[in-house]
Design an enzyme around this catalytic site. Structure first.
Site, mmCIF file in Angstrom:
data_model
loop_
_atom_site.group_PDB
_atom_site.id
_atom_site.type_symbol
_atom_site.label_atom_id
_atom_site.label_comp_id
_atom_site.label_asym_id
_atom_site.label_seq_id
_atom_site.Cartn_x
_atom_site.Cartn_y
_atom_site.Cartn_z
ATOM 1 N N GLY A 70 -18.408 -15.428 15.036
ATOM 2 C CA GLY A 70 -19.552 -15.981 15.624
ATOM 3 C C GLY A 70 -20.065 -15.331 17.036
ATOM 4 C CD GLU A 71 -16.275 -13.373 18.402
ATOM 5 O OE1 GLU A 71 -16.585 -13.554 17.311
ATOM 6 O OE2 GLU A 71 -14.886 -13.302 18.864
ATOM 7 N NE ARG A 164 -13.782 -12.082 22.474
ATOM 8 C CZ ARG A 164 -12.996 -11.476 21.558
ATOM 9 N NH1 ARG A 164 -13.245 -11.759 20.349
ATOM 10 N NH2 ARG A 164 -12.154 -10.555 21.728
ATOM 11 C CG HIS A 196 -7.282 -13.867 22.186
ATOM 12 N ND1 HIS A 196 -7.959 -13.304 21.085
ATOM 13 C CD2 HIS A 196 -7.855 -13.393 23.124
ATOM 14 C CE1 HIS A 196 -8.706 -12.622 21.361
ATOM 15 N NE2 HIS A 196 -9.013 -12.443 22.590
ATOM 16 C CG ASP A 286 -6.632 -12.319 14.493
ATOM 17 O OD1 ASP A 286 -6.794 -13.647 14.339
ATOM 18 O OD2 ASP A 286 -7.307 -11.735 15.317
ATOM 19 C CB SER A 290 -15.185 -12.070 14.032
ATOM 20 O OG SER A 290 -14.780 -12.531 15.255
HETATM 21 ZN ZN ZN Z 1 -7.285 -13.753 19.071
#
Ligand code: ZN
Length: 390
Positions: A70-71, A164, A196, A286, A290
């Site tokens: 969704g970035e 982010r 992350h 992962d 995305s």
């Molecule tokens: Zn990540």
């Protein structure tokens, strides 16, 4: 369900020899030189596996089962995983997580998908929490979630060193880790904190500061995306040599590799050369995340979807291209993540362990057949069982 797999080269992941392996219901019941079972009362499937390699089902410690991303706006939200995305990749156990977006994505949705995957025959868990601190939870508390929700085994992925992230402080991260640790201890789970790691210059410093300033051990943290660039990989060498676990991400893009990301197969070879203990290294896909490529101003350039099949592809490349021993390469997607995640009956071919089994065939180590909890999910590379809406 009774299955006898005959005369396979069994790797536990250590090589055990040419053996027969007996699966009864969801358990590995015997590993012997010659198993013969005759019964008119029950159906027994006998698989001739001469020349094939029998290995533990793969464990993927980070999959965005409901989709992520969704970035680049709403059209860049990635789709959900289907059962066969995992099984045809040899994955029999996975851990699901939210990603950057914990607004339109939710823990109840992740948990529902995890429950569905378990019903469909996989072993699926999830992390409570989210990228951002304060983390989102199901019951209002990380400790309660881990203690009371059987599928929740830790917290994450919490983002650090990333544009982010919520730009967490030492104290904020320590509190989340403390809650997860206690929840894990009181429920017999790992309570692991999936981290992350972005490409910010602070790298793993926040984790090192929490460990230095609190009583939380380094093993509570499980930083991922460590192969994002050479500098982070080197920070990971130090972290793992200090006793920490490090996880490398197998999904990637040509753009990322051209801009400094280290292909997992090469990164694993590098880590071993740097004398990082192999047991502290894992891979995860992962999957369904995305894979955004940003320019130097943080603007999105393109966005692809992570694939679960990259998990074993990198292990295969580590063996076929980097000449690593198969047993060593396999450990990063079998016994090592089982140990980090506290999954005591997963990740090994051993009597009493779960009947999660992959048969590999041919010089290219192709995924031939897959059993999850004793149920045959894949045969000659094709899914026998599919999710309801596949
Ligand atoms: Zn990540």
């Amino acid at each position: 369900m009774i299955t006898v797999i005959k005369n396979a080269q069994v790797m536990s992941p250590k090589f055990l020899g040419n053996k027969d392996v007996l699966l009864i219901d969801s358990t590995i019941a015997a590993i012997e030189d010659n198993i013969v079972i005759q019964s008119d009362a029950v159906a027994i499937e006998v698989i001739e596996a001469t020349g094939k390699i029998l290995v533990p089902g793969f464990i993927d410690s980070l999959v965005h089962v409901t989709g992520g991303g969704g970035e680049g706006g709403f059209t860049t939200r990635t789709p959900a995983l289907n059962l066969s995305d995992a099984t045809t990749a040899g994955i029999t156990t996975l851990v699901a997580a939210l990603g950057t977006d914990a607004v339109t994505r939710s823990l109840p949705d992740v948990l529902a998908k995890v429950k569905a995957l378990n019903e469909e025959g996989l072993t699926a868990y999830c992390y409570t929490g989210s990228y951002h601190i304060p983390v989102t939870t199901l019951t209002g508390s990380v400790t309660q979630d881990i203690m009371l929700v059987s599928e929740m085994i830790g917290v994450g992925e919490v983002a650090i060193a990333d544009h982010r992230s919520s730009q967490p402080t030492v104290n904020e991260l320590a509190k989340v880790a403390a809650e997860a640790r206690v929840g894990g201890m009181l429920s017999g789970k790992s309570g692991i904190v999936s981290i992350h790691c972005g490409d910010g210059p602070s790298q793993l410093k926040l984790l090192e500061q929490v460990v230095a300033q609190t009583d939380i051990p380094i093993t509570q943290f499980y930083p991922t995306h460590i192969n994002r660039n050479q500098s982070l990989l080197d920070a990971g060498v130090g972290f793992a040599k200090a006793g920490g676990f490090i996880d490398l991400t197998t999904s990637t893009t040509a753009h990322a590799l051209a801009h400094g990301e280290i292909k997992c197969a090469q990164a694993l070879t590098y880590l071993i050369k740097q004398q990082v203990p192999l047991s502290n290294i894992t891979f995860s896909s992962d999957g369904h995340a995305s894979l955004p490529d940003f320019d130097q101003h943080g603007r999105l350039q393109q966005l692809l979807v992570g694939e679960e099949k990259s998990l074993f592809a990198e292990v295969r490349d580590a063996v076929l291209e980097q000449n690593l021993a198969l047993a060593d390469a396999l450990s990063v997607i079998t016994c090592n993540p089982a140990s980090v995640l506290g999954l005591n009956h997963k990740g090994r071919i051993e009597v009493g362990f779960d009947a999660d089994v992959v048969l590999l065939s041919g010089p290219e180590l192709e995924i031939d057949s897959v059993w999850a909890k004793g149920q045959k999910m894949v045969e000659t590379g094709n899914a026998l069982i599919k999710g309801r809406f596949e």
